[in-house]
Design an enzyme around this catalytic site. Structure first.
Site, PDB file in Angstrom:
ATOM      1  N   GLU A   1       0.820  -1.204   0.000  1.00 10.93           N
ATOM      2  CA  GLU A   1       0.000   0.000   0.000  1.00 10.93           C
ATOM      3  C   GLU A   1       0.862   1.266   0.000  1.00 10.93           C
ATOM      4  OE1 GLU A   1      -3.018   0.388  -0.595  1.00 10.93           O
ATOM      5  OE2 GLU A   1      -3.769  -1.662  -0.417  1.00 10.93           O
TER       6      GLU A   1
ATOM      7  N   THR B   1       2.089   5.556  -7.546  1.00 10.85           N
ATOM      8  CA  THR B   1       2.924   4.743  -8.429  1.00 10.85           C
ATOM      9  C   THR B   1       2.045   3.673  -9.074  1.00 10.85           C
ATOM     10  OG1 THR B   1       4.771   5.047  -6.894  1.00 10.85           O
ATOM     11  CG2 THR B   1       5.054   3.395  -8.609  1.00 10.85           C
TER      12      THR B   1
ATOM     13  N   LEU C   1      11.307   4.504  -6.604  1.00 15.10           N
ATOM     14  CA  LEU C   1       9.910   4.713  -6.221  1.00 15.10           C
ATOM     15  C   LEU C   1       9.624   6.167  -5.861  1.00 15.10           C
ATOM     16  CD1 LEU C   1       9.299   1.530  -4.058  1.00 15.10           C
ATOM     17  CD2 LEU C   1       8.089   2.124  -6.156  1.00 15.10           C
ATOM     18  N   GLY C   2      10.678   6.922  -5.536  1.00 17.16           N
ATOM     19  CA  GLY C   2      10.491   8.317  -5.161  1.00 17.16           C
ATOM     20  C   GLY C   2       9.856   8.460  -3.790  1.00 17.16           C
TER      21      GLY C   2
ATOM     22  N   TYR D   1      -6.350   6.124   4.979  1.00 18.14           N
ATOM     23  CA  TYR D   1      -6.500   5.148   3.894  1.00 18.14           C
ATOM     24  C   TYR D   1      -5.687   3.887   4.165  1.00 18.14           C
ATOM     25  CZ  TYR D   1      -5.511   2.490  -0.213  1.00 18.14           C
ATOM     26  OH  TYR D   1      -5.337   1.416  -1.049  1.00 18.14           O
TER      27      TYR D   1
ATOM     28  N   ASP E   1      -9.145   6.043  -1.041  1.00 15.88           N
ATOM     29  CA  ASP E   1      -8.035   6.682  -1.754  1.00 15.88           C
ATOM     30  C   ASP E   1      -8.602   7.490  -2.920  1.00 15.88           C
ATOM     31  OD1 ASP E   1      -8.778   4.778  -3.628  1.00 15.88           O
ATOM     32  OD2 ASP E   1      -6.744   4.016  -3.958  1.00 15.88           O
TER      33      ASP E   1
ATOM     34  N   CYS F   1     -18.070   3.020 -18.656  1.00 17.02           N
ATOM     35  CA  CYS F   1     -19.359   2.828 -17.980  1.00 17.02           C
ATOM     36  C   CYS F   1     -20.042   1.528 -18.391  1.00 17.02           C
ATOM     37  CB  CYS F   1     -20.273   4.013 -18.247  1.00 17.02           C
ATOM     38  SG  CYS F   1     -19.657   5.577 -17.567  1.00 17.02           S
TER      39      CYS F   1
ATOM     40  N   CYS G   1     -19.068  -1.207 -16.047  1.00 16.08           N
ATOM     41  CA  CYS G   1     -19.112  -0.899 -14.617  1.00 16.08           C
ATOM     42  C   CYS G   1     -20.298  -1.573 -13.941  1.00 16.08           C
ATOM     43  CB  CYS G   1     -19.186   0.614 -14.407  1.00 16.08           C
ATOM     44  SG  CYS G   1     -19.153   1.075 -12.652  1.00 16.08           S
TER      45      CYS G   1
ATOM     46  N   CYS H   1     -25.444   4.890 -10.783  1.00 15.27           N
ATOM     47  CA  CYS H   1     -24.504   6.012 -10.851  1.00 15.27           C
ATOM     48  C   CYS H   1     -25.238   7.281 -11.277  1.00 15.27           C
ATOM     49  CB  CYS H   1     -23.378   5.698 -11.832  1.00 15.27           C
ATOM     50  SG  CYS H   1     -22.178   7.039 -12.004  1.00 15.27           S
TER      51      CYS H   1
END
Length: 388
Positions: free
Chosen positions: A77, A83, A120-121, A160, A178, A240, A243, A249
């Site tokens: 996580e 990333t 990965l920064g 999160y 998230d 969509c 989904c 929605c």
């Protein structure tokens, strides 16, 4: 699989769990009658069955999902923040091989940790991983805590990540909101709240906590994240037609997909011009270590200064002997974007006659890849060190 302790969720094997979900959530879509719009809570509850059935059928096979042991979930996580999934996979495998548990992470040398994280920064995340691992050893007997509030108390773990670990690894019925979830729920509910505001995230967490299925938190959270990643995508039009939440929605129903989610426009980044050197002598290159605070804190870097310099200005600016400079070669320009600043760089390869000055760390080129973590900001130039 990790050894279960009291308080951790007991898991069926994958086949039994899949069978249970098929039976319990087999009837999928909830259809709204004309003029009888669902309440917010009912709309969110209406997601549960189609979402869980869809996730069972469409979940990607990912290394951290194959064995959702708490430590593995945690590391994945943190790596996945900002990333791409495909980019994370090799880093995750390498990290787990080198540091397979919290005890190993707590005791790893900082330079080794930075090298494992290289590419990965956001290196402060790796530092917080080690700090949290030390606390896990000292406060929780070496085992990842299972309760949301305990997880939230660890360095580098926000709402999160705490929700993801608690639900995925321990089955706790807490949300994991998230950017993907913010986008999906905003569209499902046609919310015009700014998703970059903390208040919007808190509101969404509270609503989902009340309406999510209490016995399938892991699949629910991962399913929402998965829909946001591969269906209700962040860049480009949502799919969509694929989904499972399309029938409820509101953004789709009201033709608001292009307007939702609402985001505050990002602040304009500050531009910085920099001059970067590759200092070379007899198979060695010169590095230096950055300060312990600020941007790229404590990382190794190629010598650089703010501003664009001409070749004749390099010796004075970098503390070199003019007579000791054998050759100066101009290198291609490069650019790197941080969250709030953008570096525009010009580079030079400087070959020295008498060795790397003492103010710099002289490193054999062969050790550069194995032992020293250099930020991605210098990637264009570090590739050139070995002829890339």
């Amino acid at each position: 699989m990790y050894e279960k302790t009291e308080g951790q969720a007991s898991y069926e094997n994958a086949e039994d769990q899949a069978s249970r979900l098929r039976q319990q959530y087999g009837r999928l879509q909830v259809l709204e009658r004309e003029g009888e719009e669902l309440s917010l809570s009912d709309r969110l509850r209406a997601m549960n069955r189609p979402l869980l059935a869809w996730y069972e059928a469409h979940a990607r096979v990912l290394p951290w999902r194959e064995d959702p042991e708490p430590y593995r979930v945690w590391i994945s996580e943190i790596m996945l923040q900002q990333t791409r999934v495909e980019a994370v996979k090799p880093y995750f495998e390498r990290f787990m091989e080198a540091l397979p548990d919290a005890a190993a992470l707590a005791s790893v040398e900082d330079d080794r940790l930075m090298k494992l994280w290289e590419g990965l920064g956001y290196y402060n995340r790796a530092r917080n991983l080690k700090k949290a691992a030390i606390e896990i050893q000292e406060r929780f007997g070496g085992r990842m805590p299972s309760e949301y509030e305990d997880l939230l108390s660890l360095p580098g773990i926000g709402s999160y990540t705490a929700g993801a670990i608690a639900s995925i690894a321990f089955g706790r019925p807490v949300p994991a909101v998230d950017g993907n979830v913010l986008r999906v729920i905003s569209r499902v509910t046609a919310s015009r709240e700014d998703i970059l505001k903390a208040s919007t995230k808190r509101w969404m967490e509270e609503e989902l906590r009340r309406t999510m299925p209490q016995d399938a938190a892991s699949a629910f959270n991962q399913g929402l994240i998965e829909i946001g990643a591969i269906v209700c995508v962040p860049n480009g039009p949502p799919k969509c037609g694929a989904c499972p939440l399309a029938s409820i929605c509101l953004a789709r129903k009201q033709d608001l997909i292009g307007e939702i989610p609402v985001k505050t426009p990002p602040k304009k980044r500050r531009l910085e011009e920099r001059t970067v050197l590759i200092l070379e002598h007899a198979g060695q290159v010169g590095l230096r270590k950055r300060e312990d605070t600020g941007l790229l804190a404590s990382l190794y870097e190629l010598p650089n200064v703010e501003g664009y310099l001409k070749p004749e200005e390099l010796a004075e600016a970098f503390g070199l002997s003019q007579a000791g400079v054998a050759q100066v070669e101009a290198l291609p320009a490069a650019k790197h974007i941080f969250s709030h600043v953008e570096w525009h760089m010009k580079g030079y390869r400087v070959t020295l006659e008498k060795g790397i000055p003492e103010r710099y760390l002289a490193v054999d080129k062969g050790r550069l890849q194995s032992d020293y973590a250099l930020p991605n900001a210098f990637g264009r130039y570090t590739k050139l060190i070995n002829g890339g």
